[in-house]
Design an enzyme around this catalytic site. Structure first.
Site, short mmCIF file in Angstrom:
data_model
loop_
_atom_site.label_atom_id
_atom_site.label_comp_id
_atom_site.label_asym_id
_atom_site.label_seq_id
_atom_site.Cartn_x
_atom_site.Cartn_y
_atom_site.Cartn_z
N CYS A 1 0.81 -1.40 -0.04
CA CYS A 1 0.08 0.12 -0.16
C CYS A 1 0.73 1.21 -0.02
O CYS A 1 0.18 2.30 -0.14
CB CYS A 1 -0.97 -0.01 1.00
SG CYS A 1 -2.01 -1.46 1.43
N HIS B 1 -3.33 6.56 2.59
CA HIS B 1 -3.75 5.17 1.87
C HIS B 1 -4.93 4.97 2.51
O HIS B 1 -5.24 5.13 3.93
CB HIS B 1 -2.87 4.30 2.51
CG HIS B 1 -3.30 2.88 2.20
ND1 HIS B 1 -3.94 2.18 0.96
CD2 HIS B 1 -3.17 1.64 3.05
CE1 HIS B 1 -4.21 1.03 1.07
NE2 HIS B 1 -3.97 0.79 2.46
N ASN C 1 -10.32 -0.76 -0.12
CA ASN C 1 -9.10 -0.58 0.15
C ASN C 1 -8.38 -1.13 -1.30
O ASN C 1 -8.15 -2.42 -1.51
CB ASN C 1 -8.39 -1.42 1.32
CG ASN C 1 -7.06 -1.35 1.31
OD1 ASN C 1 -6.40 -0.99 0.50
ND2 ASN C 1 -6.66 -1.70 2.53
#
Length: 325
Positions: free
Chosen positions: A112, A250, A280
């Site tokens: 990420c 993120h 996500n």
């Protein structure tokens, strides 16, 4: 002095929308259970497009917005943990399909934090080589192909999408400061296995090639490292948090960002969030959010923003940018 500046952004995600109620038909969960724990209401899931296809479309949009030719691009970096194949790289597939024949192309794996790492690498390339005029940086993931759809701790979180940015040089605007780090000793918090050494996979081993996550570990890690990452770039640039217009983290979990905002005494509105609709998307989450902000006209020339990534590895990184576009 020359800065590395974002001159164009783009994003792309699949058309298929999967809501929390949709997931409740396949796994023991509910809209309220997911929403209260993550802030996610729905996510995009690929119905056949692979990681390179998402990356190509996001890259095309970034190129169009920047007004440059693909042949002007000297560097392509794709951040991903879900490539089409180990080789060729997703970046090479992007290069071929976009007609960026003059570009050096490669992938990086930093989960990420991948887009932030890639931006830092591109920044160094642009400052080191006069031969590279523009760089294309992409975060692209099809996480749906590595998720156990019976594991409600992960399948409700991860999603598919791609975001991209074109970078060039500018005398007044761009990356002011950056920070990154990693901790390879923390091995079990967030994992995605590859091929075992003997390369002979049983059916059970195939099933184990999926994302595994210890949510409590990641929450603890994120709420500690995000403040550190933000403060590091602020200190390096000698800038106060009050001078920052937006923080683009993120997009992992709303509760993480809420905890960080409270810990740092920053209003939550300063953190741009869109995971309620996107989920996500790992390395793609920051560039998708950035393009959404850019498209909405939220980012103005001279705005100071911080991009902050954190993820498997464990990895983390941040960028402080004086916005130009």
């Amino acid at each position: 002095m020359s800065y590395t500046s974002i001159i164009g952004t783009g994003s792309y995600y699949p058309d298929s929308i999967v809501t929390n109620d949709d997931l409740s038909k396949y796994v023991e969960t509910s809209d309220s259970w997911i929403s209260e724990r993550t802030g996610i209401k729905e996510r995009r899931i690929s119905s056949g497009e692979d990681t390179s296809e998402l990356a190509i479309k996001a890259g095309q949009r970034a190129i169009e917005k920047s007004g440059i030719s693909p042949e002007d691009i000297g560097l392509i970096i794709v951040a991903t943990i879900t490539p089409d194949s180990f080789m060729p790289s997703v970046a090479c597939l992007v290069q071929a399909n976009l007609g960026a024949k003059n570009a050096t192309a490669f992938d990086i794996t930093a989960a990420c934090t991948g887009f932030v790492y890639s931006m830092q690498i591109a920044d160094k390339f642009l400052k080191a080589s006069d031969d590279i005029k523009y760089a294309l940086v992409i975060g692209s993931e099809v996480l749906s192909k590595v998720v156990d759809w019976k594991d409600r701790n992960t399948c409700v979180i991860f999603a598919d999408g791609a975001g991209a940015a074109i970078l060039g040089r500018d005398e007044n605007h761009g990356i002011i400061s950056s920070y990154s780090g990693s901790d390879g000793d923390v091995k079990g918090s967030l994992t995605l296995p590859a091929n075992p050494v003997n390369n002979i996979l049983s059916k059970q081993e195939e099933k184990e090639k999926i994302i595994g996550m210890n949510g409590k570990d990641i929450f603890r890690f994120a709420t500690q490292i995000i403040p550190k990452s933000i403060n590091k770039v602020l200190q390096s640039a000698n800038i106060n948090i009050d001078e920052i217009d937006y923080i683009v983290p993120h997009q992992a979990n709303y509760r993480i960002i809420e905890s960080v905002a409270n810990k740092m005494g920053i209003e939550k509105e300063k953190f741009y969030m869109n995971l309620d609709k996107c989920g996500n998307t790992s390395s793609a989450s920051i560039p998708i959010a950035l393009d959404e902000m850019n498209t909405k006209g939220l980012l103005k020339k001279g705005h100071k923003i911080i991009l902050c990534g954190f993820g498997g590895g464990l990895t983390w990184g941040s960028l402080l940018i004086n916005w130009k576009e």
